[in-house]
Scaffold this motif. Structure first.
Motif, PDB file in Angstrom:
ATOM      1  N   ALA A  44       4.803   3.877   4.307  1.00  0.00           N
ATOM      2  CA  ALA A  44       4.456   3.284   5.341  1.00  0.00           C
ATOM      3  C   ALA A  44       4.166   3.855   6.516  1.00  0.00           C
ATOM      4  O   ALA A  44       3.046   3.198   7.175  1.00  0.00           O
ATOM      5  CB  ALA A  44       5.804   2.111   5.691  1.00  0.00           C
ATOM      6  N   GLY A  79      -4.178   3.680   9.841  1.00  0.00           N
ATOM      7  CA  GLY A  79      -4.985   2.391  10.325  1.00  0.00           C
ATOM      8  C   GLY A  79      -5.003   2.091  11.721  1.00  0.00           C
ATOM      9  O   GLY A  79      -5.089   0.895  12.139  1.00  0.00           O
ATOM     10  N   SER A  80      -4.182   2.974  12.518  1.00  0.00           N
ATOM     11  CA  SER A  80      -4.148   2.455  13.926  1.00  0.00           C
ATOM     12  C   SER A  80      -4.685   3.758  14.943  1.00  0.00           C
ATOM     13  O   SER A  80      -4.657   4.950  14.292  1.00  0.00           O
ATOM     14  CB  SER A  80      -2.635   2.514  14.259  1.00  0.00           C
ATOM     15  OG  SER A  80      -1.897   3.510  14.231  1.00  0.00           O
ATOM     16  N   ARG A 134       6.894  -1.145   6.554  1.00  0.00           N
ATOM     17  CA  ARG A 134       5.526  -1.069   7.171  1.00  0.00           C
ATOM     18  C   ARG A 134       5.106  -2.453   8.199  1.00  0.00           C
ATOM     19  O   ARG A 134       4.522  -2.289   8.997  1.00  0.00           O
ATOM     20  CB  ARG A 134       4.826  -1.565   5.586  1.00  0.00           C
ATOM     21  CG  ARG A 134       3.141  -1.735   6.105  1.00  0.00           C
ATOM     22  CD  ARG A 134       2.276  -1.521   4.806  1.00  0.00           C
ATOM     23  NE  ARG A 134       0.968  -1.482   5.395  1.00  0.00           N
ATOM     24  CZ  ARG A 134       0.078  -1.206   4.543  1.00  0.00           C
ATOM     25  NH1 ARG A 134       0.212  -0.284   3.670  1.00  0.00           N
ATOM     26  NH2 ARG A 134      -1.413  -1.118   5.086  1.00  0.00           N
ATOM     27  N   ALA A 135       5.723  -3.515   7.851  1.00  0.00           N
ATOM     28  CA  ALA A 135       5.466  -4.598   8.917  1.00  0.00           C
ATOM     29  C   ALA A 135       6.220  -4.211  10.079  1.00  0.00           C
ATOM     30  O   ALA A 135       5.433  -4.581  11.223  1.00  0.00           O
ATOM     31  CB  ALA A 135       6.319  -5.965   8.438  1.00  0.00           C
ATOM     32  N   ASP A 152       0.651   5.052   5.845  1.00  0.00           N
ATOM     33  CA  ASP A 152      -0.600   4.127   5.829  1.00  0.00           C
ATOM     34  C   ASP A 152      -0.699   3.338   7.266  1.00  0.00           C
ATOM     35  O   ASP A 152      -1.940   3.204   7.571  1.00  0.00           O
ATOM     36  CB  ASP A 152       0.064   2.926   4.700  1.00  0.00           C
ATOM     37  CG  ASP A 152       0.159   3.625   3.427  1.00  0.00           C
ATOM     38  OD1 ASP A 152      -0.685   4.525   2.984  1.00  0.00           O
ATOM     39  OD2 ASP A 152       0.814   2.755   2.540  1.00  0.00           O
ATOM     40  N   VAL A 153       0.277   3.093   8.118  1.00  0.00           N
ATOM     41  CA  VAL A 153       0.160   2.332   9.216  1.00  0.00           C
ATOM     42  C   VAL A 153      -0.512   3.605  10.214  1.00  0.00           C
ATOM     43  O   VAL A 153      -1.362   3.050  11.129  1.00  0.00           O
ATOM     44  CB  VAL A 153       1.281   1.942   9.689  1.00  0.00           C
ATOM     45  CG1 VAL A 153       1.121   1.373  11.312  1.00  0.00           C
ATOM     46  CG2 VAL A 153       1.953   0.600   8.956  1.00  0.00           C
ATOM     47  N   ASP A 154      -0.257   4.640  10.214  1.00  0.00           N
ATOM     48  CA  ASP A 154      -0.671   5.723  10.884  1.00  0.00           C
ATOM     49  C   ASP A 154      -2.325   6.009  10.739  1.00  0.00           C
ATOM     50  O   ASP A 154      -3.042   5.905  11.526  1.00  0.00           O
ATOM     51  CB  ASP A 154      -0.135   6.856  10.777  1.00  0.00           C
ATOM     52  CG  ASP A 154      -0.906   8.280  11.492  1.00  0.00           C
ATOM     53  OD1 ASP A 154      -0.456   8.480  12.638  1.00  0.00           O
ATOM     54  OD2 ASP A 154      -1.332   9.174  10.724  1.00  0.00           O
ATOM     55  N   GLU A 170       3.724  -1.869  11.819  1.00  0.00           N
ATOM     56  CA  GLU A 170       2.485  -2.631  12.283  1.00  0.00           C
ATOM     57  C   GLU A 170       2.724  -3.414  13.242  1.00  0.00           C
ATOM     58  O   GLU A 170       1.607  -3.382  14.280  1.00  0.00           O
ATOM     59  CB  GLU A 170       2.131  -3.469  11.088  1.00  0.00           C
ATOM     60  CG  GLU A 170       1.427  -2.794   9.894  1.00  0.00           C
ATOM     61  CD  GLU A 170       1.153  -3.746   8.762  1.00  0.00           C
ATOM     62  OE1 GLU A 170       1.557  -4.498   8.570  1.00  0.00           O
ATOM     63  OE2 GLU A 170       0.355  -3.185   7.907  1.00  0.00           O
ATOM     64  N   GLU A 171       3.822  -4.017  13.476  1.00  0.00           N
ATOM     65  CA  GLU A 171       4.317  -4.925  14.844  1.00  0.00           C
ATOM     66  C   GLU A 171       4.418  -3.913  16.230  1.00  0.00           C
ATOM     67  O   GLU A 171       3.922  -4.128  17.152  1.00  0.00           O
ATOM     68  CB  GLU A 171       5.520  -5.663  14.515  1.00  0.00           C
ATOM     69  CG  GLU A 171       5.547  -6.752  15.703  1.00  0.00           C
ATOM     70  CD  GLU A 171       6.276  -6.356  17.092  1.00  0.00           C
ATOM     71  OE1 GLU A 171       5.811  -7.148  17.877  1.00  0.00           O
ATOM     72  OE2 GLU A 171       6.905  -5.535  17.262  1.00  0.00           O
ATOM     73  N   VAL A 179       2.604  -1.043  16.642  1.00  0.00           N
ATOM     74  CA  VAL A 179       1.235  -0.416  16.944  1.00  0.00           C
ATOM     75  C   VAL A 179       0.199  -1.609  17.247  1.00  0.00           C
ATOM     76  O   VAL A 179      -0.926  -1.270  17.878  1.00  0.00           O
ATOM     77  CB  VAL A 179       0.595   0.408  15.876  1.00  0.00           C
ATOM     78  CG1 VAL A 179       1.750   1.478  15.589  1.00  0.00           C
ATOM     79  CG2 VAL A 179       0.329  -0.503  14.550  1.00  0.00           C
ATOM     80  N   GLU A 180       0.514  -3.058  16.829  1.00  0.00           N
ATOM     81  CA  GLU A 180      -0.534  -4.029  17.098  1.00  0.00           C
ATOM     82  C   GLU A 180      -0.944  -4.164  18.576  1.00  0.00           C
ATOM     83  O   GLU A 180      -2.171  -4.206  18.728  1.00  0.00           O
ATOM     84  CB  GLU A 180       0.163  -5.066  16.531  1.00  0.00           C
ATOM     85  CG  GLU A 180      -1.016  -6.268  16.555  1.00  0.00           C
ATOM     86  CD  GLU A 180      -1.335  -6.912  17.789  1.00  0.00           C
ATOM     87  OE1 GLU A 180      -2.202  -7.686  17.951  1.00  0.00           O
ATOM     88  OE2 GLU A 180      -0.117  -7.178  18.598  1.00  0.00           O
TER      89      GLU A 180
END
Length: 214
Positions: A20, A27-28, A204-205, A23-25, A208-209, A211-212
């Protein structure tokens, strides 16, 4: 903004959390890394996530049974290490030795401290970054940026007065994107957190919260 997720010894799946993080890294705009238990370092690093050790000892190769050698965590895939976390406190001389050992092995370092006065001492050791974490707020879900924002601002000032090249991370109680933004607004270059991701039903969620808002 640097987000370092410490998995401590929580009963989570370190590989799933690392995937997670990876993947989040990707996309941010944030830089995200994960610090698993020593036994999980190699498996976590194999996911491609930036991997950190939770601790290294102030030792070199030799007769050091039960210790964590900086070169050993590098061989396992670590890029950096925490030092002097409130749950793994060191004497000042040992913290200094751990920073030197990490430097010798090519590890990036974050030295943790309880308050701004200790941040100044930690910065004097010459790490890449320091992290201010009031122990009473760790794991509470109440971020220091909300409970006592002066602690963060004073820590940033204390580090800058010693070595302006040492970044300051904000720890303890970080769990939301608003907490990350608040830490940045107070002058922090990143956050150190644990349960907000490691204990989340959906890591993951949770990431994502975080870095959003960035």
């Amino acid at each position: 903004m640097f987000i370092l997720v410490n998995l401590k010894t929580y009963p989570c799946d370190p590989v799933a959390v690392a995937e997670a993080v990876r993947d989040v890294d990707d996309g941010s705009d944030a830089r995200i890394a994960v610090a698993p238990q020593a036994a999980h370092l190699e498996r976590v690093a194999e996911t491609g996530a930036e991997t950190w050790a939770q601790h290294v000892d102030p030792i070199d190769h030799g007769s050091n049974t039960g210790h964590s050698l900086a070169e050993g965590v590098v061989d396992a895939g670590a890029a950096g290490t925490l030092i002097n976390h409130s749950e793994r406190r060191l004497k000042l001389a040992d913290a200094d030795g751990a920073v030197r050992a990490a430097e010798r092995a090519g590890l990036e370092t974050v030295v943790c401290a309880n308050n701004p006065a200790q941040i100044g001492a930690a910065a004097a050791l010459g790490p890449d970054a320091v992290a201010v974490e009031p122990p009473e707020l760790i794991g509470t879900g109440t971020p220091v940026s909300q409970a006592d924002p002066d602690v963060v601002e004073d820590a940033v000032d204390a580090a800058a007065n010693v070595d302006p090249d040492v970044a300051v991370l904000c720890g303890a109680g970080i769990s939301t994107g608003d907490d990350v933004v608040a830490a940045a607004d107070l002058g922090s270059g990143g956050v150190l957190l644990a349960s907000g991701v490691a204990k989340a039903d959906d890591p993951r969620a949770a990431l994502e919260e975080l870095v959003e808002p960035l």
